[in-house]
Structure formats: structure tokens, C-alpha cells
Design a protein around this motif. Structure first.
Motif, PDB file in Angstrom:
ATOM      1  N   ALA B 118     -32.320 -59.806   1.577  1.00  0.00           N
ATOM      2  CA  ALA B 118     -31.544 -59.585   0.479  1.00  0.00           C
ATOM      3  C   ALA B 118     -32.311 -59.420  -0.926  1.00  0.00           C
ATOM      4  CB  ALA B 118     -30.490 -60.475   0.324  1.00  0.00           C
ATOM      5  N   GLN B 119     -33.407 -58.786  -0.856  1.00  0.00           N
ATOM      6  CA  GLN B 119     -33.934 -58.535  -2.120  1.00  0.00           C
ATOM      7  C   GLN B 119     -34.288 -57.103  -2.193  1.00  0.00           C
ATOM      8  OE1 GLN B 119     -37.466 -61.026  -2.016  1.00  0.00           O
ATOM      9  NE2 GLN B 119     -38.403 -59.939  -0.272  1.00  0.00           N
ATOM     10  N   ALA B 120     -34.365 -56.684  -3.488  1.00  0.00           N
ATOM     11  CA  ALA B 120     -34.516 -55.389  -3.880  1.00  0.00           C
ATOM     12  C   ALA B 120     -35.846 -54.623  -3.341  1.00  0.00           C
ATOM     13  CB  ALA B 120     -34.588 -54.959  -5.466  1.00  0.00           C
ATOM     14  N   SER B 121     -36.080 -53.319  -3.128  1.00  0.00           N
ATOM     15  CA  SER B 121     -37.168 -52.841  -2.469  1.00  0.00           C
ATOM     16  C   SER B 121     -38.169 -52.632  -3.418  1.00  0.00           C
ATOM     17  CB  SER B 121     -36.896 -51.441  -1.960  1.00  0.00           C
ATOM     18  OG  SER B 121     -37.897 -50.685  -1.813  1.00  0.00           O
ATOM     19  N   ARG B 122     -39.397 -53.084  -3.017  1.00  0.00           N
ATOM     20  CA  ARG B 122     -40.518 -52.808  -4.099  1.00  0.00           C
ATOM     21  C   ARG B 122     -41.493 -51.422  -3.820  1.00  0.00           C
ATOM     22  NH1 ARG B 122     -43.655 -58.518  -4.515  1.00  0.00           N
ATOM     23  NH2 ARG B 122     -43.340 -58.613  -2.340  1.00  0.00           N
ATOM     24  N   PHE B 123     -40.846 -50.809  -2.923  1.00  0.00           N
ATOM     25  CA  PHE B 123     -41.459 -49.554  -2.442  1.00  0.00           C
ATOM     26  C   PHE B 123     -40.828 -48.359  -2.926  1.00  0.00           C
ATOM     27  CE2 PHE B 123     -42.790 -46.402   0.667  1.00  0.00           C
ATOM     28  CZ  PHE B 123     -44.215 -46.661   0.529  1.00  0.00           C
ATOM     29  N   PRO B 124     -41.498 -47.196  -3.618  1.00  0.00           N
ATOM     30  CA  PRO B 124     -40.738 -46.241  -4.172  1.00  0.00           C
ATOM     31  C   PRO B 124     -40.226 -45.402  -3.020  1.00  0.00           C
ATOM     32  CG  PRO B 124     -43.143 -46.293  -4.667  1.00  0.00           C
ATOM     33  CD  PRO B 124     -42.991 -47.685  -3.793  1.00  0.00           C
ATOM     34  N   LEU B 125     -39.188 -45.036  -3.135  1.00  0.00           N
ATOM     35  CA  LEU B 125     -38.531 -44.166  -2.021  1.00  0.00           C
ATOM     36  C   LEU B 125     -39.259 -43.023  -1.575  1.00  0.00           C
ATOM     37  CD1 LEU B 125     -35.924 -45.130  -1.003  1.00  0.00           C
ATOM     38  CD2 LEU B 125     -34.632 -43.381  -2.293  1.00  0.00           C
ATOM     39  N   GLY B 126     -39.549 -42.235  -2.464  1.00  0.00           N
ATOM     40  CA  GLY B 126     -40.481 -40.826  -2.357  1.00  0.00           C
ATOM     41  C   GLY B 126     -41.770 -40.960  -1.501  1.00  0.00           C
ATOM     42  N   LYS B 127     -42.126 -42.286  -1.505  1.00  0.00           N
ATOM     43  CA  LYS B 127     -43.480 -42.366  -0.479  1.00  0.00           C
ATOM     44  C   LYS B 127     -43.452 -43.041   0.897  1.00  0.00           C
ATOM     45  CE  LYS B 127     -46.301 -43.176  -4.558  1.00  0.00           C
ATOM     46  NZ  LYS B 127     -46.654 -41.938  -4.719  1.00  0.00           N
ATOM     47  N   LYS B 128     -42.213 -42.918   1.372  1.00  0.00           N
ATOM     48  CA  LYS B 128     -42.066 -43.136   2.938  1.00  0.00           C
ATOM     49  C   LYS B 128     -42.652 -42.018   3.645  1.00  0.00           C
ATOM     50  CE  LYS B 128     -37.754 -45.716   2.024  1.00  0.00           C
ATOM     51  NZ  LYS B 128     -37.878 -46.949   2.490  1.00  0.00           N
ATOM     52  N   ASN B 129     -43.086 -42.587   4.705  1.00  0.00           N
ATOM     53  CA  ASN B 129     -43.679 -41.627   6.042  1.00  0.00           C
ATOM     54  C   ASN B 129     -42.644 -40.850   6.400  1.00  0.00           C
ATOM     55  OD1 ASN B 129     -46.274 -42.789   5.209  1.00  0.00           O
ATOM     56  ND2 ASN B 129     -46.212 -43.961   7.237  1.00  0.00           N
ATOM     57  N   LYS B 130     -42.935 -39.702   6.910  1.00  0.00           N
ATOM     58  CA  LYS B 130     -41.837 -38.953   7.438  1.00  0.00           C
ATOM     59  C   LYS B 130     -42.149 -38.847   8.874  1.00  0.00           C
ATOM     60  CE  LYS B 130     -39.217 -37.351   3.885  1.00  0.00           C
ATOM     61  NZ  LYS B 130     -39.379 -39.000   3.180  1.00  0.00           N
ATOM     62  N   LYS B 131     -41.242 -38.628   9.709  1.00  0.00           N
ATOM     63  CA  LYS B 131     -41.401 -38.438  11.213  1.00  0.00           C
ATOM     64  C   LYS B 131     -39.843 -37.787  11.763  1.00  0.00           C
ATOM     65  CE  LYS B 131     -43.899 -43.016  11.683  1.00  0.00           C
ATOM     66  NZ  LYS B 131     -43.753 -44.411  12.011  1.00  0.00           N
ATOM     67  N   GLY B 132     -40.181 -37.808  12.998  1.00  0.00           N
ATOM     68  CA  GLY B 132     -39.311 -36.837  13.525  1.00  0.00           C
ATOM     69  C   GLY B 132     -37.865 -37.483  13.759  1.00  0.00           C
ATOM     70  N   LYS B 133     -36.632 -36.630  13.540  1.00  0.00           N
ATOM     71  CA  LYS B 133     -35.331 -37.265  13.452  1.00  0.00           C
ATOM     72  C   LYS B 133     -34.508 -36.347  14.587  1.00  0.00           C
ATOM     73  CE  LYS B 133     -33.667 -38.997   9.809  1.00  0.00           C
ATOM     74  NZ  LYS B 133     -33.986 -40.317   9.493  1.00  0.00           N
ATOM     75  N   ALA B 134     -33.564 -37.069  15.047  1.00  0.00           N
ATOM     76  CA  ALA B 134     -32.474 -36.450  16.196  1.00  0.00           C
ATOM     77  C   ALA B 134     -33.438 -35.826  17.012  1.00  0.00           C
ATOM     78  CB  ALA B 134     -31.560 -35.439  15.227  1.00  0.00           C
ATOM     79  N   ILE B 135     -34.431 -36.378  17.813  1.00  0.00           N
ATOM     80  CA  ILE B 135     -34.963 -35.776  18.867  1.00  0.00           C
ATOM     81  C   ILE B 135     -34.396 -35.647  20.234  1.00  0.00           C
ATOM     82  CG2 ILE B 135     -37.320 -35.821  19.957  1.00  0.00           C
ATOM     83  CD1 ILE B 135     -38.347 -36.947  17.596  1.00  0.00           C
ATOM     84  N   ASP B 136     -34.074 -35.092  20.804  1.00  0.00           N
ATOM     85  CA  ASP B 136     -33.157 -35.209  22.290  1.00  0.00           C
ATOM     86  C   ASP B 136     -34.298 -35.578  23.116  1.00  0.00           C
ATOM     87  OD1 ASP B 136     -32.000 -35.023  24.631  1.00  0.00           O
ATOM     88  OD2 ASP B 136     -30.998 -33.159  24.189  1.00  0.00           O
ATOM     89  N   VAL B 137     -34.508 -36.897  23.806  1.00  0.00           N
ATOM     90  CA  VAL B 137     -35.524 -37.067  24.498  1.00  0.00           C
ATOM     91  C   VAL B 137     -35.345 -37.072  25.932  1.00  0.00           C
ATOM     92  CG1 VAL B 137     -37.102 -38.618  23.192  1.00  0.00           C
ATOM     93  CG2 VAL B 137     -35.312 -39.763  24.329  1.00  0.00           C
ATOM     94  N   GLY B 138     -34.214 -36.848  26.230  1.00  0.00           N
ATOM     95  CA  GLY B 138     -33.456 -36.459  27.616  1.00  0.00           C
ATOM     96  C   GLY B 138     -32.675 -37.657  28.207  1.00  0.00           C
ATOM     97  N   SER B 139     -31.881 -37.328  29.383  1.00  0.00           N
ATOM     98  CA  SER B 139     -31.039 -38.235  29.904  1.00  0.00           C
ATOM     99  C   SER B 139     -29.966 -38.732  28.811  1.00  0.00           C
ATOM    100  CB  SER B 139     -31.818 -39.484  30.211  1.00  0.00           C
ATOM    101  OG  SER B 139     -32.580 -38.961  31.623  1.00  0.00           O
ATOM    102  N   GLY B 140     -29.607 -37.825  28.001  1.00  0.00           N
ATOM    103  CA  GLY B 140     -28.542 -38.373  26.897  1.00  0.00           C
ATOM    104  C   GLY B 140     -29.034 -39.355  25.832  1.00  0.00           C
ATOM    105  N   VAL B 141     -30.449 -39.543  25.511  1.00  0.00           N
ATOM    106  CA  VAL B 141     -30.662 -40.393  24.708  1.00  0.00           C
ATOM    107  C   VAL B 141     -31.346 -39.505  23.606  1.00  0.00           C
ATOM    108  CG1 VAL B 141     -32.479 -42.183  24.248  1.00  0.00           C
ATOM    109  CG2 VAL B 141     -31.381 -42.354  26.390  1.00  0.00           C
ATOM    110  N   MET B 142     -31.144 -39.994  22.234  1.00  0.00           N
ATOM    111  CA  MET B 142     -31.336 -39.271  20.981  1.00  0.00           C
ATOM    112  C   MET B 142     -32.383 -40.192  20.297  1.00  0.00           C
ATOM    113  SD  MET B 142     -29.992 -36.458  21.120  1.00  0.00           S
ATOM    114  CE  MET B 142     -30.179 -35.871  19.455  1.00  0.00           C
ATOM    115  N   LEU B 143     -33.610 -39.965  19.769  1.00  0.00           N
ATOM    116  CA  LEU B 143     -34.491 -40.518  19.031  1.00  0.00           C
ATOM    117  C   LEU B 143     -34.657 -40.229  17.580  1.00  0.00           C
ATOM    118  CD1 LEU B 143     -37.023 -42.364  18.966  1.00  0.00           C
ATOM    119  CD2 LEU B 143     -38.395 -40.444  19.793  1.00  0.00           C
ATOM    120  N   ASP B 144     -34.802 -41.158  16.759  1.00  0.00           N
ATOM    121  CA  ASP B 144     -34.867 -41.163  15.286  1.00  0.00           C
ATOM    122  C   ASP B 144     -36.375 -42.015  15.178  1.00  0.00           C
ATOM    123  OD1 ASP B 144     -35.230 -41.694  12.559  1.00  0.00           O
ATOM    124  OD2 ASP B 144     -33.233 -40.578  12.510  1.00  0.00           O
TER     125      ASP B 144
END
Ligand SMILES: Cc1cc2nc3c(=O)[nH]c(=O)nc-3n(C[C@H](O)[C@H](O)[C@H](O)COP(=O)(O)O)c2cc1C
Ligand code: SF4
Ligand code: SF4
Ligand code: SF4
Ligand code: FES
Lengths: 439, 530
Positions: B118-144
């Protein structure tokens, strides 16, 4: 001083078995096999106060004594030749030039702990080094020194060489074991320690190349002789890897306790370009930096360096002169640990990247004053809270660089650029030269 | 038992348990991500760091076994600092998609952030690493991959439980990401479990995502009816609709897991084909009517036939989808009320269904085959019934939860049972057998009733009612009680616990058991118990 670990400088072709034997090679092994009980070997090494050269300085004989005496499982010895610490290049020369010294050390260690198998884990880039070692093992095998019946003693040892795929973390002993087992080199939580559950779940000794090469000399000449070199609690001949802004960088064998000042100014021929010394990291990049004033007072042995507030680690001595931007230097270090963090545990995985991003901004003049506190905070939060000590290896530099060179960090914030560069981002020195030329 | 002191409270902890488990016994939560009691310990998340007296560094509770005299602080300054630190680190590159993340409301990152950080973020939003979203990995499982906290629970599940290793962690440092191997997908009958054990919204279920906010869901403990294993489950529902099943820990039956067939079994219970009113044949159609006329009609047909041709002119088929109570009630009605011995059971699994495997799945797709046997009902016996039809002895057939037409094929069914005078079907859905029936009585599906199943190991497990049955459908035991009343005017229990009590009196296998005392793990049949 007599050269002990770097005898190849005096003896051409020492890497050949006949030459090695002509200069007393494999006598220690014969002694260990036929004149000593395993317990006596361990006691002799304990008495010598030999401490690990891989970075942690743990007493070698004590480590060996943790191996269960009546193990129902096989015992393994692993020789750590992953040598990836920045500024560290001793093992590679040893592998190239004195492979039999390593093999003899391995064989005696195997005898001491009852191991019949040794794996040598070499860093991925050690192509030539692996070839040299393999050649030497083949020679030793042909002579009956490696194999099912070493020197006709009935004691068998097989040595396998294994090259990693190029990751710093494979040098961390449990990461090494995981990698050896064919897995991702995720360091393990301890306990259990490798001495109880190491390679393939069996008791295992992991020792650095340089550590092992001390062993034959201790067996031949005795613990008392060994202890007489350098300080008694941290004795022995030591390989120093001197790099950075010195006139004569390179690998030097010196007794433990050698003054850092002399290493830089005598052995190393002084600071490059006659400049002033700014800082020294004494043990590879993983440890606190010494300021110039601190550095010149330190003796280079494990206990003295620790007492002075750093650690001797691998004795990779990195010298920085007055032109070095310490923010840039720390950023480079952070980049390394960020790149090499295995990513297994949260504080290190996220902390190393955070610290690098903060330093990148600071160095580029985009930093804020409060970032200096965040840097220290993030480093402190990583330290001691992780699976292995890679996190501490970045934390320690951060926590020494920032307070010791705080004015430089603040100048970056105040100026909005690196003071060691001009407004165009060119190194200041170069821009002076350009200005002079223009005049 | 080693005694440990956690936050000043002395706790007797069984040998071998770790500090998370020991603390849990005293109601003290030690937050954790990577630790899962069904998986090996990796100790990578560092969320569980606690202060252990005499240890110089903080220790991870998951990898610290209790030792006598150990003194642990989970709320000391050092522990709190570490907890805040780990959460801050975890959030640095976290996308904080909560408004559009299906895990919101049951997310350990949200929960622990509120409880321990419950403390404020000290990390700037724009610098977050980007990775894969909504990946259908199979067997009905979605990966973010951005939401992943890299706890390696999912990879350990596939490594250690299914031994299929479809997921792995790739890259290093903060570029690490969970993924499948190139050219491969998750193809696994147990894949849904990784969604359950993922502590955050990195793995979600394709079928469930975006369908319902979890805070609207009610949870009712139940038993999966997908096969004779009978995994303990929780039914998650809202306004009479089921949205998902999740396994409920039961060390005696399914451990922490369930199979995907069972997990995805519930849509069949809420099909358009659900029966909502009693039906009666009107020429070539089935038309709805009320329960009272339906039961009057049925009772008089039965009584007529009994009078004219004897009690054995009435027969019953009990499907192994029936609960213990339902089967007992119908058996009781046949034997004691009507005096007929013509009772058969059907334990049918469709062709092509999955077979037994090493983990949970069983080839027998009926949840209560063992229960019917424990009631002394004959295994099968359909042939005897068909013979009796052929001999002109059997005239009326009561079929409960057995789709005979689907099982035998229409031609075969007609050949064997076409000569019946009258057939009544008690079932949940308008199946093929209903189409051939003279009367159909709509009954409740198992999430809609109280009751019990007996799994193939002989473990009697309890069903709870999640919500009432649709329309006029009734729990089968109530329908049978009403039918009994229509037959002889006598009162019969219609609450599951009362039928169970009657059953425990009458049937050796159930002696000494009560529905209420079954407990969350169920209890073994008498005779199996030591
Ligand atoms: C991140 C990391 C990297 C390491 N890399 C090496 C290495 O390349 N070579 C090495 O000998 N020891 C390395 N170590 C130290 C080993 O973990 C271990 O302490 C050493 O091999 C033990 O041998 P010694 O007792 O002979 O020094 C590393 C440690 C860490 C934490
Ligand atoms: S401290 Fe860093 S390198 Fe070591 S195990 Fe954790 S993530 Fe990996
Ligand atoms: S995983 Fe949790 S914290 Fe992350 S976006 Fe989803 S609900 Fe929010
Ligand atoms: S996907 Fe979920 S379970 Fe798998 S490592 Fe990431 S957070 Fe853990
Ligand atoms: S739960 Fe202990 S480190 Fe993750």
C-alpha cells in the motif's frame, strides 16, 4: 618471489605432460595416493588455511570435510572453470598453460573426498582452454593418471569437461550444478548444501580452478610452508588480474597480503597517462569500490580487504583514473548484472533492471536527486533477500559508489548531463582536443 | 511435535512442515506466491521472507522447516520491510491491468499489495518492460506474460504433476517470460489447473475470461460428476448459472487438481434441453402438465398394471449418474412399495471417452457406480429386463438418469423395449430416451440438490445445493417421495439427509454414516473403514 602458480612463465611447454613431470609434476598425486590417507590430505589442506579463490574465500579443507564419510551415494568433484566475473582472467591462463596442474589438483581432491568422478565446468567461450585441458586429460589418461586405476593404486577417477553456453550465473556453484544436470542454471536455495546434495543429488565439492591448483603444492611442500606465504589466516600465492587504467595491466602472481598500492604503482607501472587514481574495485565487479585514499592503504588478502570494507573476491583488480565517470562505471556494472541475473528470484530479477534504468537516466542527465536514495533503497532491498548472492554483487557496488562519489552523481542531476562529457555528449577530453585543434 | 513460536504464539507443528504451514495452523498468514503445497519448493518469489531468531538473514518461510524452539517474527520491522520490498519489485514491471484483468478480485498481487504494501509507486509508468499479452497457449489457457510474477507454479505443475513440461521460462533477468516451446502448444487434459494455481492474472481460462467478475460469484462445495473419481470441487455460480468449476483440495481423492473434462462439464447442465415441466405423450408429441396430474396419471398406470399383471410387471432402470439417495429411494419404492424385483442399473460411458490415466481420469464416466453396488443393486441387468419384456412379463419401465436410447441406439432400444406398455423417464434433459417415453418427469441436476456420490474408491462424498432447479424440476428424491405418496398415500422423507439416514439404517455399506458428518473430504463406506 618464486613463481608457484604461474610456472609456465619460466618453463616453456609446461602444459605438456613430459615437461610437467620433468618439473616435479604428479609427485604430489603419488604422495597423496600411496603415502597419505584421505583424512590426512584433508587435514593438511585444512592446516594450510587455503581459502577458495572463486570469490567466497571459504576454507577449502573445511569444505571437503563436510562431505559425508560413509556416503552411500557417489561423491562428485566439480571444478569451477566458468570464470565470468568482470575483470577476472586467471583461470583461463591456467587452463591454457598449466592444465596438468589443474588435473593433479583435481585428482588429489577426488582422493581426499572419495570421489571417482570430476566434472570440469568451463565457460562457454573457453574453446581453446577446453581443448588444452582435454589434450592434457588424454595425455594423463594414456599414462594411467586418469582412469579406473590411477597410478596402479586401485583408485579410479574419471574427469569430464563440460562447456556452458555463456552465462555468468553458471559460475555460481549451485547454478553450475543445475546447468551440469542439463537444466536452466537457476541457483538453488540452501540448505541443502552441495556437500550433502550437489550434482545429481549426491555429495559434491565445488572448487575453483585456482583453488585446486594450490593443492598439489600444499601436498608436496606442506601446510607450514604454505602458511608462510602471506598472512597466516589468508595465505598462499595469489593470481591478481590487474585491469583498467594502469600502464601494465595483466595477470600477476604475488603473495597474499601484497599492498594494493604496490600492485598498482610498482607491478602495474602506475596510472595510465600519469593521471590521478580515482577508485579501485579489488575483487571483480561484485564488491564495494575503494576510493583512491582507501586503496593505497589496503593489503590484498581476504581478511585485510574485508576489514577495509570490501571483499577480495576473485582478485580482479579494476583501476579507474580521474577521467572515469563513476556514474557511467556503475551503470556499466549494473548493465552486467541486469543482463546476467538469472531472473529466478524477485528482488534480483526486478531490482537489477530498475537500478540499471535509474543509472541510465542519471548518466544521461535525466535523473532526479531522489533517485540517489531510491538507488540505495533498491540495492538494500535486494541484499540478502535472494537465492544466490548475485543480487548482492550489484547491491555492494551501488551502495559504495553512490555515497563515495555522491558529488559526481549530484553533478549529473544538477547539470542535466554528464560532467565528463561536453554539451554534445562527446567525452570532455576529446572536446578539449577538438577545441585545441580548432584554435 | 516441535514447538515453534510465531509472533509470540507457541505452536505445536508436526515434524516436517514449513513455517507457512505452521503459521497457518495458528491463523497467521505468511504471504507467498511460489509455494504451493502440491508442488516442489523453489523459493523464488521471496514473498515469504520472515525473521527467524538466530539466523543472520531473513529466511524464506516456505523452505524453512519447523524446528523445536524456533522463534519467528512475521510482523517485525525487518520482515515488513522485505515484504514491501518484494511487492515493490513485483510491481515495477507489472502492467496493473486490474480494470480489465479477469483475476482482479482474487489476485494475490492485488491482495498482498493492499495487505502488505500500500505505498505509491516509485517507478515511472513509461519504463515498464513490454511482453506478450493474450497469448493462446493451448488447451483453453490464455497467457499474459506481463502479469506473470514468474513463480514457476505453472511450469512445475507440468513438470511434476503431468510430466509433460509444456511451459517453461525463457530469457533471463527481467526479460524472463513463461512460454511454450517454439512450434508446440499446451495439449493437456489437466491444463486448467495452471489457471487455478497461477496467483495472478497471467494465466486465465479462455472460456471464463470476461464472462463474470469473480466478486459476483458464489462458491458451493460439490463433487464432479464427470467420472467415477468424483473430484472434490467448488461450483462457482451467480443467479442460478454456473460459471466455472475449480478443484477443491481433498487429499483422499484428487489432491489439489481436477481434469479439464470435469472442469468443463457444467455447460451440459445448463443447456436449452433442460426439462422444466413434467411432460406427457399426446399422440406424437410431449406436452407439459403439472406435477399433480402427472403423478396421478403415473400412479394409476402403475397400480393398474400391478393389479392386472403382478408387481413384476413394473421395472426400473437406475443410471449411475443418480445419487446414493436417489438410487436408494427408487430401489426402496420398487422393492418395498411395489414389491417388484425388476431393478437394473446402467453405468454407461460414451464410446471414445478418455480412459484411466495415472493422475485422476477414470474410464467409467459415472460418478456413482460404486454407490449403486453398495446399495446391493445389480450391476447391469438390462438383458433380464429386455427378456422380461419379450416374455410379455414386464409392462412398465421407470428410467432414472439413464439415456437408454443413446446408449443402445434407437433400433436396438426398440427391439428390446419397444413392446413395453408404458415408459416414464426421470431426467434432467430432454434426451433421446425422453422422446420415446410416455411420460417425462423433470429432475434437478446435481449442483441443484443435496446428496452424495460414492466414488470408485468407496468414498462417500457430499453434494451441496448451489441453487434451485429450473422451472418445475424437482430433486429426484422429492419426485419419488411424491410418487410414493400417490401410490400408497404414505409419507416419505424427501430431504437428502433423511433419505440418507434411512439408507444408513437399511444398507450395510452406509451404516454409521450421516450426510452431515461426511465432512469436506467425505468418508469411506462401512467395511472399508478400519
Ligand atoms: C553470481 C556468481 C558467479 C560466480 N562465478 C564463479 C566463477 O565463474 N568461478 C568460480 O570459481 N566461482 C564463481 N562463483 C563462486 C562459486 O559460487 C563458489 O563459491 C566457488 O566456485 C567455490 O570454489 P572455491 O571454494 O574454490 O572458491 C560465483 C558466485 C556467484 C554468486
Ligand atoms: S539472486 Fe539473481 S541470479 Fe541469484 S538466483 Fe536470484 S535472480 Fe538468479
Ligand atoms: S494480475 Fe492482479 S494486479 Fe495484475 S492486472 Fe491482474 S488483477 Fe491487477
Ligand atoms: S504464469 Fe502464473 S503460475 Fe506461471 S509463473 Fe507466471 S505467475 Fe506463476
Ligand atoms: S513462497 Fe517462499 S519464496 Fe516464494
Amino acid at each position: 618471489m618464486e613463481r608457484i602458480l604461474t610456472r609456465w612463465l619460466d618453463i616453456p611447454d609446461l602444459r605438456r605432460l613430459d615437461v610437467y613431470e620433468a618439473h616435479g609434476g604428479y609427485k604430489a598425486l603419488r604422495k597423496a595416493l600411496f603415502d597419505m590417507k584421505p583424512e590426512e590430505i584433508i587435514n593438511e589442506v585444512k592446516a594450510s588455511n587455503l581459502r577458495g579463490r572463486g570469490g567466497a574465500a571459504f576454507p577449502t579443507g573445511v569444505k571437503w570435510s563436510f562431505i559425508p564419510k560413509d556416503s552411500k551415494k557417489p561423491v562428485y568433484v566439480c571444478c569451477n572453470a566458468d570464470e565470468s566475473e568482470p575483470g577476472t582472467f586467471a583461470n583461463r591462463y591456467q587452463l591454457e598453460n598449466d592444465p596438468h596442474g589443474i588435473i593433479e589438483g583435481i585428482l588429489i581432491t577426488c582422493r581426499a573426498v572419495g570421489a571417482h568422478t570430476c566434472y570440469v565446468y568451463l565457460r562457454g567461450e573457453f574453446n581453446l582452454q577446453k581443448r588444452r585441458l582435454d589434450e592434457a586429460i588424454a595425455e594423463a589418461r594414456a599414462k594411467g593418471y586418469v582412469g579406473p586405476d590411477v597410478m596402479g593404486s586401485g583408485f579410479g577417477v574419471e574427469i569430464y569437461t563440460h562447456r556452458g553456453a555463456g552465462a555468468y550465473i553458471c559460475g555460481e556453484e549451485t547454478g553450475l550444478l543445475e546447468s551440469l544436470e542439463g537444466k536452466r542454471a537457476y541457483p538453488r536455495n540452501r540448505p541443502p548444501f552441495p556437500a550433502i546434495q550437489g550434482a545429481f543429488g549426491c555429495p559434491t565439492v565445488v572448487n575453483n580452478v585456482e583453488t585446486l591448483t594450490n593443492v598439489p603444492h600444499i601436498i608436496t611442500r606442506g601446510a607450514d610452508w604454505y602458511k608462510s606465504i602471506g598472512p597466516e589466516k589468508s595465505p598462499g600465492p595469489k593470481l591478481f588480474c590487474l585491469s583498467g587504467h594502469v600502464n601494465k595491466p595483466g595477470l600477476y602472481e604475488l603473495p597474499m597480503g601484497y599492498p594494493l598500492k604496490d600492485l598498482i604503482y610498482e607491478v602495474g607501472g602506475g596510472i595510465l597517462g600519469g593521471k590521478k587514481l580515482k577508485g579501485v574495485i579489488p575483487g571483480g565487479s561484485s564488491f564495494p569500490v575503494f576510493t583512491a585514499e582507501e586503496a593505497v592503504k589496503v593489503a590484498m588478502d581476504f581478511d585485510s580487504v574485508r576489514a577495509a570494507g570490501s571483499l577480495m573476491g576473485t582478485a580482479g583488480v579494476m583501476v579507474m583514473n580521474e577521467d572515469t565517470c563513476m556514474v557511467d562505471a556503475l551503470k556499466t556494472i549494473a548493465h552486467f548484472y541486469h543482463h546476467e541475473s538469472c531472473g529466478q528470484c524477485t528482488p534480483c530479477r526486478e531490482g537489477c533492471g530498475w537500478i540499471e534504468k535509474l543509472l541510465t537516466d542519471l548518466e544521461a542527465g535525466r535523473g532526479r536527486m531522489e533517485d540517489l536514495e531510491i538507488l540505495i533503497d533498491a540495492a538494500t532491498n535486494m541484499e540478502g533477500n535472494t537465492v544466490c548472492v548475485l543480487a548482492d554483487s550489484l547491491s555492494m557496488p551501488v551502495k559504495s559508489f553512490v555515497p563515495k562519489y555522491r558529488d559526481e552523481f549530484e553533478a549529473h542531476v544538477r547539470l542535466g548531463r554528464c560532467p565528463f562529457r561536453d554539451v554534445h555528449g562527446e567525452p570532455a577530453e576529446k572536446s578539449h582536443a577538438a577545441a585545441a585543434a580548432a584554435r | 511435535m516441535p514447538k515453534v513460536t510465531i509472533d509470540g504464539r507457541e505452536i505445536d507443528a508436526p515434524e516436517g512442515v514449513n513455517l507457512i504451514q505452521a503459521a497457518e495452523r495458528a491463523g497467521i498468514e505468511i504471504p507467498h506466491y511460489c509455494y504451493h503445497p502440491g508442488l516442489s519448493i523453489v523459493g523464488n518469489c521471496r514473498m515469504c521472507l520472515v525473521e527467524v531468531e538466530k539466523a543472520p538473514k531473513l529466511q524464506i518461510a516456505c523452505n524453512t522447516r519447523v524446528a523445536d524452539g524456533m522463534v519467528v517474527h512475521t510482523k517485525s520491522e525487518r520482515t515488513i520491510r522485505a515484504q514491501k520490498a518484494v511487492l515493490e519489485f513485483l510491481l515495477i514491471n507489472h502492467p496493473i491491468d486490474c480494470p480489465v484483468c479477469d483475476q482482479a478480485g482474487e489476485c494475490k498481487l492485488q491482495d498482498y499489495y493492499m495487505d502488505y504494501d500500500a505505498q505509491a509507486s516509485r517507478f515511472p509508468l513509461g519504463k515498464k518492460n513490454k511482453k506478450g499479452k493474450a497469448i493462446d497457449v493451448g488447451s483453453g489457457v490464455m497467457l499474459d506474460q506481463e502479469r506473470c510474477v514468474l513463480c514457476a507454479r505453472c511450469t512445475r505443475f507440468f513438470d511434476e504433476i503431468t510430466h509433460t513440461s509444456e511451459l517453461a521460462i525463457f530469457q533471463r533477468g527481467d526479460h524472463c517470460e513463461v512460454d511454450t516451446y517454439p512450434g508446440h502448444k499446451v495439449d493437456n487434459k489437466y491444463a486448467g489447473n495452471v489457471v487455478d494455481i497461477c496467483p495472478v492474472g497471467a494465466l486465465t481460462e479462455k472460456d471464463f475470461r470476461f464472462r463474470m467478475r469473480v466478486w459476483y460469484l458464489h462458491r458451493t462445495p460439490s463433487v464432479c460428476a464427470g467420472c467415477e473419481r468424483g473430484c472434490s470441487i467448488d461450483v462457482y455460480h451467480h443467479r442460478g448459472r454456473i460459471y466455472r468449476y475449480k478443484p477443491r483440495h481433498n487429499p483422499a481423492v484428487n489432491g489439489y487438481w481436477m481434469c479439464d473434462e470435469g472442469r468443463h462439464g457444467f455447460p451440459a447442465l445448463q443447456n436449452e434441453t433442460r426439462l422444466t415441466a413434467p411432460l406427457v405423450q399426446d399422440k406424437d408429441r410431449l406436452v407439459p402438465e403439472g406435477w399433480a396430474p402427472a403423478l396421478r396419471r403415473l400412479a394409476s398406470r402403475i397400480l393398474e398394471s400391478g393389479n392386472a399383471h403382478g408387481a413384476n410387471s413394473i421395472g426400473a432402470v437406475i443410471g449411475a449418474q443418480s445419487t446414493n439417495e436417489e438410487a436408494f429411494a427408487l430401489k426402496h419404492l420398487m422393492l418395498d412399495t411395489l414389491g417388484s424385483e425388476r431393478v437394473a442399473t446402467v453405468s454407461w460411458s460414451p464410446a471414445g471417452a478418455s480412459g484411466d490415466d495415472e493422475l485422476l481420469l477414470r474410464a467409467n464416466k459415472n460418478p456413482n457406480t460404486r454407490g449403486l453396488a453398495a446399495l446391493g443393486l445389480p450391476a447391469h441387468g438390462l438383458d433380464a429386463l429386455a427378456d422380461a419384456v419379450a416374455a410379455g412379463e414386464l409392462k412398465i419401465l421407470i428410467v432414472m438418469r439413464a439415456d437408454l436410447v443413446r446408449m443402445l441406439g434407437e433400433e436396438e432400444f426398440v427391439r428390446r423395449f419397444g413392446a413395453l406398455d408404458y415408459m416414464v423417464v426421470l431426467d434432467t434433459d430432454a434426451n433421446e430416451t425422453c422422446q420415446m417415453a410416455n411420460q417425462v418427469l423433470p429432475i434437478a441436476a446435481y449442483p441443484e440438490i443435496e446428496g452424495s456420490f460414492t466414488n470408485f474408491q468407496g468414498r462417500v462424498q457430499r453434494l451441496h445445493q448451489a441453487f434451485p432447479p429450473p422451472g418445475q424440476a424437482l430433486p429426484a428424491i422429492e419426485a419419488l417421495a411424491r410418487l410414493g405418496h400417490a401410490l400408497d398415500g404414505g409419507a416419505r422423507p424427501s430431504a437428502a439427509k433423511d433419505v440418507f439416514a434411512q439408507m444408513a439404517d437399511a444398507e450395510a455399506g452406509f451404516r454409521g454414516l450421516t450426510l452431515e458428518a461426511l465432512g469436506p473430504d467425505g468418508a469411506e463406506l462401512t467395511g472399508l473403514r478400519p
